[in-house]
Design an enzyme around this catalytic site. Structure first.
Site, mmCIF file in Angstrom:
data_model
loop_
_atom_site.group_PDB
_atom_site.id
_atom_site.type_symbol
_atom_site.label_atom_id
_atom_site.label_comp_id
_atom_site.label_asym_id
_atom_site.label_seq_id
_atom_site.Cartn_x
_atom_site.Cartn_y
_atom_site.Cartn_z
ATOM 1 C CB ALA A 1 -0.804 -0.045 1.236
ATOM 2 C CB SER B 1 11.335 1.922 -5.838
ATOM 3 O OG SER B 1 11.701 2.375 -7.298
ATOM 4 C CE1 TYR C 1 7.032 5.329 -4.840
ATOM 5 C CE2 TYR C 1 8.971 5.399 -6.447
ATOM 6 C CZ TYR C 1 7.849 4.676 -5.862
ATOM 7 O OH TYR C 1 7.749 3.407 -5.891
ATOM 8 C CE LYS D 1 7.962 2.807 -2.383
ATOM 9 N NZ LYS D 1 6.842 1.981 -1.847
HETATM 10 P P1 NAD Z 1 -1.033 0.390 -6.861
HETATM 11 O O1 NAD Z 1 -1.274 1.789 -6.834
HETATM 12 O O2 NAD Z 1 -1.572 -0.483 -8.159
HETATM 13 O O3 NAD Z 1 -1.315 -0.696 -5.801
HETATM 14 C C1 NAD Z 1 -1.125 0.151 -4.339
HETATM 15 C C2 NAD Z 1 -2.434 -0.356 -3.489
HETATM 16 O O4 NAD Z 1 -2.554 0.243 -2.370
HETATM 17 C C3 NAD Z 1 -3.822 0.185 -4.366
HETATM 18 O O5 NAD Z 1 -4.886 -0.847 -4.617
HETATM 19 C C4 NAD Z 1 -4.625 1.255 -3.460
HETATM 20 O O6 NAD Z 1 -5.733 1.223 -3.566
HETATM 21 C C5 NAD Z 1 -3.730 0.756 -2.077
HETATM 22 N N1 NAD Z 1 -3.695 1.953 -1.018
HETATM 23 C C6 NAD Z 1 -3.057 2.860 -1.165
HETATM 24 N N2 NAD Z 1 -3.132 3.786 0.032
HETATM 25 C C7 NAD Z 1 -3.564 2.962 0.704
HETATM 26 C C8 NAD Z 1 -3.888 2.960 2.212
HETATM 27 N N3 NAD Z 1 -3.497 4.180 2.997
HETATM 28 N N4 NAD Z 1 -4.434 2.122 2.646
HETATM 29 C C9 NAD Z 1 -4.709 0.883 2.143
HETATM 30 N N5 NAD Z 1 -4.470 0.775 0.822
HETATM 31 C C10 NAD Z 1 -3.743 1.762 0.001
HETATM 32 O O7 NAD Z 1 0.633 0.151 -7.123
HETATM 33 P P2 NAD Z 1 1.430 -1.050 -7.398
HETATM 34 O O8 NAD Z 1 2.291 -0.599 -8.914
HETATM 35 O O9 NAD Z 1 0.962 -2.377 -7.342
HETATM 36 O O10 NAD Z 1 2.693 -0.864 -6.237
HETATM 37 C C11 NAD Z 1 2.780 -1.489 -5.165
HETATM 38 C C12 NAD Z 1 4.099 -1.141 -4.122
HETATM 39 O O11 NAD Z 1 5.143 -1.165 -4.868
HETATM 40 C C13 NAD Z 1 3.987 0.596 -3.830
HETATM 41 O O12 NAD Z 1 4.540 0.705 -2.583
HETATM 42 C C14 NAD Z 1 4.910 1.055 -4.998
HETATM 43 O O13 NAD Z 1 5.511 2.169 -4.549
HETATM 44 C C15 NAD Z 1 6.063 0.093 -5.147
HETATM 45 N N6 NAD Z 1 6.572 -0.104 -6.631
HETATM 46 C C16 NAD Z 1 5.793 -0.228 -7.632
HETATM 47 C C17 NAD Z 1 6.545 -0.015 -8.917
HETATM 48 C C18 NAD Z 1 5.963 0.007 -10.023
HETATM 49 O O14 NAD Z 1 6.515 0.274 -11.090
HETATM 50 N N7 NAD Z 1 4.630 -0.334 -10.092
HETATM 51 C C19 NAD Z 1 7.960 0.191 -8.955
HETATM 52 C C20 NAD Z 1 8.682 0.111 -7.732
HETATM 53 C C21 NAD Z 1 7.933 -0.161 -6.510
HETATM 54 C C1 UD1 Z 2 9.563 5.531 -13.359
HETATM 55 C C2 UD1 Z 2 10.027 6.473 -12.129
HETATM 56 C C3 UD1 Z 2 10.538 5.626 -11.125
HETATM 57 C C4 UD1 Z 2 9.763 4.331 -10.743
HETATM 58 C C5 UD1 Z 2 9.388 3.668 -12.141
HETATM 59 C C6 UD1 Z 2 8.230 2.456 -11.748
HETATM 60 C C7 UD1 Z 2 10.611 8.660 -13.119
HETATM 61 C C8 UD1 Z 2 11.693 9.457 -13.311
HETATM 62 N N1 UD1 Z 2 11.023 7.404 -12.653
HETATM 63 O O1 UD1 Z 2 10.778 4.827 -13.927
HETATM 64 O O2 UD1 Z 2 10.988 6.348 -10.004
HETATM 65 O O3 UD1 Z 2 10.162 3.572 -9.836
HETATM 66 O O4 UD1 Z 2 8.773 4.545 -12.971
HETATM 67 O O5 UD1 Z 2 8.148 1.724 -12.757
HETATM 68 O O6 UD1 Z 2 9.450 8.852 -13.209
HETATM 69 N N2 UD1 Z 2 9.515 6.900 -21.905
HETATM 70 C C9 UD1 Z 2 9.107 7.410 -22.912
HETATM 71 N N3 UD1 Z 2 7.939 7.902 -23.033
HETATM 72 C C10 UD1 Z 2 6.577 7.656 -22.147
HETATM 73 C C11 UD1 Z 2 7.154 6.946 -20.879
HETATM 74 C C12 UD1 Z 2 8.378 6.692 -20.811
HETATM 75 O O7 UD1 Z 2 9.924 7.438 -23.747
HETATM 76 O O8 UD1 Z 2 5.504 8.093 -22.280
HETATM 77 C C13 UD1 Z 2 10.598 6.351 -21.442
HETATM 78 C C14 UD1 Z 2 11.543 6.742 -20.191
HETATM 79 O O9 UD1 Z 2 11.925 8.190 -20.673
HETATM 80 C C15 UD1 Z 2 12.518 5.713 -19.882
HETATM 81 C C16 UD1 Z 2 11.575 4.356 -20.093
HETATM 82 O O10 UD1 Z 2 10.533 4.809 -21.158
HETATM 83 O O11 UD1 Z 2 13.547 5.759 -20.373
HETATM 84 C C17 UD1 Z 2 11.037 3.822 -19.073
HETATM 85 O O12 UD1 Z 2 10.185 5.007 -18.297
HETATM 86 P P1 UD1 Z 2 9.088 4.629 -17.105
HETATM 87 O O13 UD1 Z 2 8.009 3.362 -17.478
HETATM 88 O O14 UD1 Z 2 8.479 5.862 -16.631
HETATM 89 O O15 UD1 Z 2 9.871 3.964 -15.835
HETATM 90 P P2 UD1 Z 2 11.351 4.854 -15.275
HETATM 91 O O16 UD1 Z 2 11.576 6.014 -15.840
HETATM 92 O O17 UD1 Z 2 12.377 3.777 -15.293
#
Ligand code: NAD
Ligand code: UD1
Length: 368
Positions: free
Chosen positions: A86, A129, A153, A157
């Protein structure tokens, strides 16, 4: 029937990564318990999870900041571990609303840990992350690389990781697994669950799939003058099902070997933006119109993970390819052009409302 299975709390378990982890945990013999406030998810996901697992989904609706509620859930279900998904995750939004990000991400973790202490449940997996590394000097990125977060953000973390380290230092009975995800993409191969961003996606893969399905005209490729083979940014994309299995391996390691760890979860391979477009066009048969645009502020040129520690400590490694990621993302988007809000997706599973203390009636659509 679920009484003998180890119960694992998933805060944020209705979200993108949490829902895939739910399925992987059931397949591995655990009983996941979702606690979610549905602020960034939709209850239709519960129907999909029920369909995929063939069993009733255990879900409590509530805010992880409500420590008393979290304690009650942990105690009522006898949870032996928790995975803390979450939180809020949009980098740009965190720059505009830092207090909201610190309150939810840092406050949410503290609340969960206090509840776990009261419930005598001291095994926790935390969703961190690769963003904690900032712009890494050396690639592949190892867990020993310096952490230099650049956005609010990313700072939340790292603060959370430090809180977990302090807690473990104060009370060695805690078992802490910190997972630093690289770039999770893809969807369950069934096409039933996947990433469901609200509004215009910030991340590459959901933007590409929305172009492919005709919701957006073209992709803007941010930067073609990076020091990479084709000039576009390189990332370590990881199939969300591999990531989900990484969480199962982490829970297993915490419970069985009483070990704490901080590990990267990625594939160890980098793919450029143009490489993703190629793979997506191959997987979908759809041309993806794009134009080059200026670099996006805060982006780094290139990074991918050193994944040897995850393999050594957890016995886990990613097995799915970039083609698998594109194929499964495309299937999800095609089947659900508007995500879980796609017409005909009215949810039927009851969601327990802790605040009311009773099961709410079957939901009939809209975000609860
Ligand atoms: P997501 O938004 O799809 O899932 C998060 C869930 O948490 C949602 O269902 C939301 O409703 C719930 N939530 C938010 N605030 C809450 C609260 N206060 N109480 C209870 N529930 C709450 O996100 P995700 O992509 O599944 O990411 C999950 C975790 O992984 C996050 O902590 C995110 O920072 C981390 N993370 C995600 C990515 C990514 O690219 N998706 C990358 C690195 C880390
Ligand atoms: C981004 C976040 C990172 C987060 C991650 C989650 C930023 C600066 N970083 O990372 O903190 O943990 O998402 O997955 O936002 N790109 C395009 N066009 C688009 C979108 C993205 O060219 O419309 C490119 C970006 O420049 C990058 C690559 O695609 O080179 C991946 O982008 P993205 O999916 O947003 O991930 P991160 O930048 O790695």
């Amino acid at each position: 029937m679920t009484l003998n299975k180890p119960h694992v709390l998933l805060t944020g378990g209705a979200g993108y990564i949490g829902s895939h982890t739910y399925v992987a945990l059931v397949e591995a013999g655990y009983q996941p318990v979702i606690l979610d406030d549905f602020s960034n998810s939709h209850p239709v996901v519960l129907d999909r999870l029920q369909h995929l697992t063939g069993q009733r989904v255990v879900c409590e609706r509530g805010d992880v900041l409500h420590t008393g509620l979290v304690t009650e859930v942990l105690q009522r279900h006898g949870c032996v571990a928790a995975i803390h998904f979450a939180g809020l995750k949009a980098v740009g939004e965190s720059v505009e609303q830092p207090l909201r990000y610190y309150r939810t991400n840092v406050g949410g973790l503290v609340s969960l840990l206090q509840a776990m202490e009261t419930a005598d449940c001291r095994s926790v997996v935390f969703s961190s992350s690769a963003t904690v590394y900032g712009d890494p000097a050396h690639i592949p990125v190892t867990e020993q690389s310096p952490c230099m977060p650049e956005s609010p953000y990313a700072h939340t973390k790292l603060v959370c990781e430090n809180i977990l380290a302090s807690l473990k230092g104060a009370d060695p009975s805690w078992r802490v697994g910190v997972l630093r995800y690289f770039n999770p993409v893809g969807a369950h191969p069934s096409g039933l669950i996947g990433e469901d961003p609200s509004g215009a996606p910030n991340n590459l893969m959901p933007y590409v799939t929305q172009v492919a399905v005709g919701k957006r005209a073209k992709l803007r490729v941010f930067g073609n003058d990076y020091a990479t083979p084709d000039g576009t940014g390189v990332r370590d994309y990881l199939h969300v099902s591999d990531l989900a299995e990484g969480h199962v391996a982490a829970v297993r390691a915490l419970l069985a070997r009483e070990q704490s760890f901080t590990v990267n979860l990625g594939t160890g391979e980098g793919t450029s933006v143009l490489g993703v477009l190629d793979a997506f066009e191959r997987a979908s048969g759809q041309p993806i119109p794009f134009e080059f645009a200026p670099r996006r502020a805060g982006d780094v040129a290139k990074y991918f993970a050193d994944v040897s520690m995850a393999e050594d400590l957890l016995g886990w490694r990613a097995t799915r390819s970039i083609d698998d990621m594109c194929r499964d993302s495309w299937r999800w988007q095609q089947n659900n052009p508007d995500g879980y809000r796609t017409a005909g997706n009215a949810p039927t599973s009851p969601v327990h409302s802790l605040r009311a203390g009773v099961a709410s009636p079957a939901l009939t659509g809209g975000v609860v």
